[in-house]
Design an enzyme around this catalytic site. Structure first.
Site, PDB file in Angstrom:
ATOM      1  N   MET A  21       0.842  -1.198   0.000  1.00  0.00           N
ATOM      2  CA  MET A  21       0.000   0.000   0.000  1.00  0.00           C
ATOM      3  C   MET A  21       0.874   1.243   0.000  1.00  0.00           C
ATOM      4  SD  MET A  21      -3.008  -1.195   2.667  1.00  0.00           S
ATOM      5  CE  MET A  21      -1.914  -2.154   3.743  1.00  0.00           C
ATOM      6  N   CYS A 103      -2.229  -1.392 -10.031  1.00  0.00           N
ATOM      7  CA  CYS A 103      -2.433  -0.030  -9.542  1.00  0.00           C
ATOM      8  C   CYS A 103      -3.024   0.846 -10.652  1.00  0.00           C
ATOM      9  CB  CYS A 103      -1.117   0.557  -9.048  1.00  0.00           C
ATOM     10  SG  CYS A 103      -1.305   2.209  -8.341  1.00  0.00           S
ATOM     11  N   ASN A 214      -7.141 -10.781  -3.189  1.00  0.00           N
ATOM     12  CA  ASN A 214      -7.046  -9.482  -2.526  1.00  0.00           C
ATOM     13  C   ASN A 214      -8.315  -8.689  -2.867  1.00  0.00           C
ATOM     14  OD1 ASN A 214      -5.345  -6.415  -3.292  1.00  0.00           O
ATOM     15  ND2 ASN A 214      -5.887  -7.115  -1.249  1.00  0.00           N
ATOM     16  N   GLY A 216     -11.195  -6.150  -0.419  1.00  0.00           N
ATOM     17  CA  GLY A 216     -12.376  -6.165   0.432  1.00  0.00           C
ATOM     18  C   GLY A 216     -12.353  -7.117   1.599  1.00  0.00           C
TER      19      GLY A 216
END
Length: 339
Positions: A21, A103, A214, A216
């Site tokens: 992140m 991304c 990945n 949620g």
């Protein structure tokens, strides 16, 4: 397949990872997360090939002793540059290099990497092949299920087949489409619907390939449910904003017979790292901004966050700020008990 690959990506052992992140999973964050779980796979923020080749390698690649296993995520689309950076990453001691194909930010698109590479699966395969030729550590792919007007299942299957043929040791799938036009990066984390079934079907079609999910995932219960159908689960914002979830991972995912650290124990364990970094000249707020969620849902959490947010940013802030914040939590809890 190397021994490190087997250790990380044996489909007989589930893997839990904290997602890469931007602006969050720096080395201070990872050091704290490692206090909470000794087994969780940790990721760097995405690092571009240009930043490593032309920038400050020490700043981007430095990690603390005991932080491993940690994967380094690369952003780029030039196979030669990616291979050069992957060799740096391996030499620094990372356990994995991961290619970002997910991304959706404008900056990433302009650099021709990230989610826009979903539109160029052959190029992604060339990048993975170059990475595999350069290093002996695992090379993995993190992607979306598609972008813009792509048909998600077709886009995901096409990319998966090509990167697996090129040698990718695992595929981590953010189970949302990315809209390169019309949605901001923040909206792309929430607005496109989650399509977990596509990832489940990918695993069914490729039973011998490590497939992780990945997007949620917010609870331990959800993690366990996904791991009944997949090889890995990657948790992002939920793990960062409520880090004490990670204290349960070694038991829930890795089957260790151990009790989870309490918030107090976690702070005690992280204290030495904070003091060492302060002695090295690191500003307190740079270290402790990652622990603000430690007391989420616990009486006194607001007092902890307020002190750490305000006082840690003041010039000369030191470890006494943490002591004051912890004392405020304890005082609040004692007041509740006495009431």
């Amino acid at each position: 397949m190397t021994e490190k690959t087997k250790k990380l990506y044996d489909i007989n052992q589930s893997v839990f990872a904290v997602a890469p992140m931007l602006d969050w999973t720096d080395r201070h964050c990872r050091a704290f997360h490692r206090v909470l779980s000794k087994n969780a796979l940790l990721y760097t923020e995405m690092i571009t090939t240009g930043a490593l080749i032309h920038g400050d390698k020490e700043r981007h690649l430095r990690f603390s002793e005991g932080e491993q296993p940690t994967a380094c995520q690369l952003g780029g689309s030039d196979p030669k540059a990616l291979a050069e950076c992957a060799k740096m990453i391996e030499d620094w001691g990372y356990h994995e290099v991961n290619l970002n194909v997910g991304c959706p930010s404008d900056r990433v698109q302009s650099g021709k990497f990230g989610a826009c590479l979903m539109l160029e699966p052959d190029l992604v395969a060339q990048c993975i092949a170059a990475l595999k030729d350069a290093v002996s550590i695992p090379v993995t792919t993190k992607c979306r299920i598609g972008v813009d007007d792509q048909e998600p299942e077709e886009a995901l299957n096409t990319l998966a087949d090509k990167v697996i043929a090129a040698g990718s040791d695992a595929i981590w799938v953010h189970a949302r489409k990315a809209w390169l036009k019309g949605l901001s990066p923040k909206e792309n984390r929430d607005v496109p619907p989650l399509e977990y079934d596509l990832v489940y079907r990918l695993k069914q079609r490729l039973p011998d390939v490590f497939i992780g999910l990945n997007g949620g995932v917010a609870t331990l219960e959800e993690t366990s449910a996904h791991l009944e159908k997949l090889d890995g689960v990657m948790m992002g914002r939920a793990a960062y904003q409520n880090p004490m979830l990670l204290a349960h991972i070694d038991r829930v995912v890795y089957g260790e017979d151990k009790s989870a650290l309490t918030s107090v124990e976690a702070m005690d364990a992280y204290r030495g790292y904070i003091e060492n970094e302060l002695n090295a000249g690191t500003k307190l707020a740079s270290i402790t901004r990652h622990i603000l969620g430690t007391y989420q849902g616990v009486p006194g959490a607001r007092h902890f966050r307020r002190i750490m947010t305000v006082e840690a940013n003041k010039p000369g802030a030191d470890i006494t700020v943490l002591d004051d914040a912890l004392a405020a939590v304890a005082h609040h809890q004692n007041a509740i008990r006495a009431a």
